[in-house]
Design a protein around this motif. Structure first.
Motif, PDB file in Angstrom:
ATOM      1  N   LEU B  38       0.817  -1.219   0.000  1.00  0.00           N
ATOM      2  CA  LEU B  38       0.000   0.000   0.000  1.00  0.00           C
ATOM      3  C   LEU B  38       0.849   1.267   0.000  1.00  0.00           C
ATOM      4  O   LEU B  38       0.342   2.351  -0.298  1.00  0.00           O
ATOM      5  N   PHE B  43       0.515   4.014  -6.024  1.00  0.00           N
ATOM      6  CA  PHE B  43      -0.767   4.316  -5.383  1.00  0.00           C
ATOM      7  C   PHE B  43      -0.814   5.725  -4.805  1.00  0.00           C
ATOM      8  O   PHE B  43      -1.840   6.154  -4.275  1.00  0.00           O
ATOM      9  N   PRO B  47      -5.768   9.645  -6.085  1.00  0.00           N
ATOM     10  CA  PRO B  47      -6.412   9.551  -4.758  1.00  0.00           C
ATOM     11  C   PRO B  47      -7.190   8.254  -4.551  1.00  0.00           C
ATOM     12  O   PRO B  47      -8.418   8.245  -4.508  1.00  0.00           O
ATOM     13  N   TRP B  48      -6.464   7.122  -4.409  1.00  0.00           N
ATOM     14  CA  TRP B  48      -7.115   5.839  -4.175  1.00  0.00           C
ATOM     15  C   TRP B  48      -7.672   5.789  -2.753  1.00  0.00           C
ATOM     16  O   TRP B  48      -7.014   6.199  -1.809  1.00  0.00           O
ATOM     17  N   VAL B  49      -8.874   5.238  -2.627  1.00  0.00           N
ATOM     18  CA  VAL B  49      -9.485   4.989  -1.322  1.00  0.00           C
ATOM     19  C   VAL B  49      -9.432   3.495  -1.095  1.00  0.00           C
ATOM     20  O   VAL B  49      -9.951   2.727  -1.909  1.00  0.00           O
ATOM     21  N   ALA B  50      -8.778   3.065  -0.015  1.00  0.00           N
ATOM     22  CA  ALA B  50      -8.561   1.628   0.194  1.00  0.00           C
ATOM     23  C   ALA B  50      -9.599   0.998   1.120  1.00  0.00           C
ATOM     24  O   ALA B  50      -9.575  -0.197   1.366  1.00  0.00           O
ATOM     25  N   ASP B  51     -10.514   1.794   1.623  1.00  0.00           N
ATOM     26  CA  ASP B  51     -11.548   1.308   2.540  1.00  0.00           C
ATOM     27  C   ASP B  51     -12.864   1.214   1.766  1.00  0.00           C
ATOM     28  O   ASP B  51     -13.372   2.222   1.266  1.00  0.00           O
ATOM     29  N   TYR B  52     -13.419   0.007   1.658  1.00  0.00           N
ATOM     30  CA  TYR B  52     -14.598  -0.223   0.825  1.00  0.00           C
ATOM     31  C   TYR B  52     -15.803   0.575   1.317  1.00  0.00           C
ATOM     32  O   TYR B  52     -16.537   1.168   0.517  1.00  0.00           O
ATOM     33  N   ASP B  53     -15.987   0.617   2.639  1.00  0.00           N
ATOM     34  CA  ASP B  53     -17.137   1.360   3.187  1.00  0.00           C
ATOM     35  C   ASP B  53     -16.994   2.849   2.898  1.00  0.00           C
ATOM     36  O   ASP B  53     -17.963   3.506   2.489  1.00  0.00           O
ATOM     37  N   ALA B  55     -15.232   4.220   0.543  1.00  0.00           N
ATOM     38  CA  ALA B  55     -15.312   4.457  -0.904  1.00  0.00           C
ATOM     39  C   ALA B  55     -16.769   4.578  -1.339  1.00  0.00           C
ATOM     40  O   ALA B  55     -17.131   5.490  -2.099  1.00  0.00           O
ATOM     41  N   ALA B  68     -12.759   0.338  -9.611  1.00  0.00           N
ATOM     42  CA  ALA B  68     -12.145  -0.524  -8.605  1.00  0.00           C
ATOM     43  C   ALA B  68     -10.963  -1.287  -9.178  1.00  0.00           C
ATOM     44  O   ALA B  68     -11.028  -1.815 -10.292  1.00  0.00           O
ATOM     45  N   TYR B  69      -9.898  -1.312  -8.408  1.00  0.00           N
ATOM     46  CA  TYR B  69      -8.697  -2.072  -8.779  1.00  0.00           C
ATOM     47  C   TYR B  69      -8.427  -3.074  -7.671  1.00  0.00           C
ATOM     48  O   TYR B  69      -8.229  -2.700  -6.515  1.00  0.00           O
TER      49      TYR B  69
END
Lengths: 209, 76
Positions: B38, B43, B47-53, B55, B68-69
Motif C-alpha cells: 500500500l 498508489f 487519490p485511491w481509497v482503500a476502505d470499501y465502506d 469508498a 475498482a482495482y
C-alpha cells in the motif's frame, strides 16, 4: 472515484473475499461499480477498452435513472446496454427481450448471450462435473448448434476441440477449428501462434485413424 | 552421519512435514507485505481509497461511479 482493494490474508482484513464476491478469479482485476458496490462493467485492459467501459457505464447509469419514465426506445437501449455488459441474468434475458421490438441483429445478440450464459454455467460447474464431463457437455452444445458470442468463443471452441480430438470426432473438431480460425482471423497477437499450432495438432489427432 | 545420508534424509523429513506448517507465512509477514504494497509509489499518484465502506460513502455523497482495482499483497 478510485477504490483500491488489496487482499492480504491478514486476519483483521475487512471484506477478505471481495474479489470473488464481485465475480473475479485472479489478480489484478478491474471494474466499474456504482455507489452501492454493484459491478456495472468489467473493461478490458487497454486504454481504449477503459474509455469504452467508462462511456458505457455512464450511459447505463443515466438510462437506469429514468426508471418508469423511460420511453420504449430508452427501455430497449437500457436492455441492450445491460446485455452487452452482461448485467442481465440469463434466466431473464428472453423475457425482457420479448417485451421489446428488436432487429434481427439484436435478436441474434440476445440468442448469443443466452448461449453464453449456458456455456458459462457449465464451465463454472467444471470442478463439480470433472473435466471430461464438462468438455462433453460443451461438445454436446456445439453439436446441437449452439454458438457463443465472440467474448466466450475463445473459451468455448478450444474446449470443444479438445474433447473432439480425444473422441476422434473429426467433424466436430473441424467445426471448432474453423470457428477459432474465424474468431481470430484479424488478431495479430504473436502469442496466438502457439495456440494456433496446438489447435492444428488437435485437429490432426482428431482425424488420425 | 555422513552428508550423503543426511541431505536426502533431511529432504525426506521436510517433505513429510504438514504442508501448512511449511508454506503458511506468519500474520506479521502478511502485515508487513500489506504495508509495503500500500506504500508503493504507484498508489500515491492518484487519490485511491482503500476502505470499501468509505469508498461507497464517498461515491454516494459525490454522486460518482467507482473504478475498482483489485490487487493482492500476500504473494511474492
Amino acid at each position: 472515484m478510485l477504490f483500491l482493494h488489496n487482499t492480504s490474508r491478514v486476519e483483521d482484513e475487512p471484506y477478505p473475499t471481495l474479489l470473488q464476491d464481485k465475480g473475479f478469479r485472479g489478480f489484478p482485476s478491474i471494474c466499474f461499480m456504482d455507489a452501492e458496490g454493484n459491478v456495472l462493467a468489467k473493461p478490458g485492459r487497454s486504454v481504449q477498452a477503459f474509455r469504452d467501459g467508462l462511456a458505457s457505464t455512464k450511459s447505463l447509469v443515466v438510462l437506469r435513472q429514468k426508471g418508469d419514465k423511460a420511453t420504449p426506445a430508452e427501455q430497449k437501449e437500457l436492455f441492450l446496454a445491460e446485455l452487452k455488459l452482461d448485467l442481465v441474468a440469463v434466466a431473464d434475458i428472453q423475457a425482457r427481450a420479448d417485451k421489446l421490438t428488436l432487429t434481427d441483429a439484436e435478436k441474434g445478440m440476445v440468442a448469443s448471450k443466452i448461449v453464453d450464459g449456458e456455456i458459462m454455467a457449465v464451465m463454472q460447474k467444471g470442478r463439480e462435473l470433472g473435466q471430461d464431463e464438462m468438455l462433453k457437455q460443451l461438445a454436446d452444445m456445439a453439436k446441437g448448434g449452439k454458438t457463443p458470442s465472440d467474448a466466450v468463443a475463445p473459451n468455448f471452441w478450444p474446449a470443444v476441440l479438445n474433447w473432439a480430438s480425444k473422441a476422434k470426432d473429426a467433424a466436430l473438431a473441424q467445426k471448432a477449428f474453423d470457428a477459432l480460425e474465424k474468431r481470430f482471423a484479424n488478431d495479430k497477437n504473436p502469442n496466438l501462434d502457439r495456440a494456433k499450432k496446438s489447435w492444428a495438432k488437435l485437429l490432426e489427432d482428431a482425424k488420425a485413424k | 552421519m555422513s552428508i550423503r545420508i543426511f541431505v536426502p534424509l533431511a529432504a525426506l523429513l521436510v517433505s513429510l512435514l504438514p504442508a501448512q506448517n511449511r508454506q503458511q507465512p506468519s500474520q506479521e509477514d502478511l502485515k508487513a507485505k500489506r504495508t509495503e504494497k500500500l506504500a508503493k509509489e504507484v498508489f500515491k499518484k492518484a487519490p485511491w481509497v482503500a476502505d470499501y465502506d468509505k469508498a461507497r460513502e464517498q461515491a454516494k455523497k459525490e454522486n460518482k461511479l467507482m473504478f475498482a482495482y483489485f490487487t493482492r499483497s500476500y504473494a511474492g
